[in-house]
Design an enzyme around this catalytic site. Structure first.
Site, short mmCIF file in Angstrom:
data_model
loop_
_atom_site.label_atom_id
_atom_site.label_comp_id
_atom_site.label_asym_id
_atom_site.label_seq_id
_atom_site.Cartn_x
_atom_site.Cartn_y
_atom_site.Cartn_z
N GLY A 1 0.77 -1.24 0.00
CA GLY A 1 0.00 0.00 0.00
C GLY A 1 0.79 1.28 0.00
CG ASP B 1 -8.52 1.30 9.79
OD1 ASP B 1 -9.14 1.81 10.75
OD2 ASP B 1 -9.09 0.62 8.92
CG ASP C 1 -6.41 -3.54 -1.11
OD1 ASP C 1 -7.14 -4.54 -1.23
OD2 ASP C 1 -5.90 -3.21 -0.02
#
Length: 189
Positions: A55, A116, A173
């Site tokens: 990522g 996150d 993604d």
């Protein structure tokens, strides 16, 4: 890639049901702004610059160029640790590649696309410290706006906050698709 005989959701369908949160020009400006305090904090040093795959690749490449433009040299390496393996919820941490660069006595900058809940980043940061890194900082292009972050982890350099929705693009993604989209999208609620 198919999962249990079910075809993977189509990226085009996701884009049709998504909001563009951040366009490319805003991302470019944000990354340039992030580079200034990082270059200042590492002035006169050559930190180990660890890109967290897959990522962080677009963000890390662009941030590295911005840092180079400000005179900061970097020692590049990467790591690949995941809890998702193509899924939308995390499981046990799996190391796919550990850095080859010795971290003992070094300052490390972990570069990731999103913070996150932080389980993976916390485990990676702790591993770097166990390897003898003297300082481990985190540069995250995005952080999610929620109160579920694990204790003991935060980004030292944050580009922008995104809502607590399924976000994808610019490294993030949608079922292993869309990492190379030039903007950041969120599925509509």
């Amino acid at each position: 890639m198919e999962s249990l005989g079910n075809p993977r959701p189509k990226l085009a369908d996701a884009l049709a049901n998504a909001d563009l949160l951040v366009d490319r020009a805003t991302i470019d400006r944000t990354i340039a702004q992030m580079a200034a305090p990082i270059a200042r904090d590492y002035a006169g040093e050559v930190p180990v610059y660890l890109t967290i795959m897959h990522g962080a690749l677009p963000f890390a490449g662009q941030l590295a160029l911005e840092l180079g433009a400000r005179g900061l040299d970097l020692e590049f390496d990467y790591l690949h640790a995941t809890r998702y393996r193509g899924e939308t919820t995390g499981g046990e941490l799996v190391w796919k590649h550990r850095p080859a660069t010795a971290l003992y006595g070094r300052r490390v900058l972990l570069v990731d696309d999103i913070l996150d809940e932080g389980h993976t980043l916390l485990a990676v940061k702790q591993w770097c410290l166990e390897q003898g890194a003297t300082d481990v900082r985190i540069a995250a292009l995005t952080t999610k706006q929620h109160d579920r972050c694990v204790e003991g982890i935060s980004a030292d350099y944050v580009g922008m906050q995104v809502p607590d929705r399924y976000v994808f693009g610019f490294g993030m993604d949608y079922h292993e698709q869309g990492r190379n989209l030039p903007g950041i999208y969120a599925l509509k609620d």
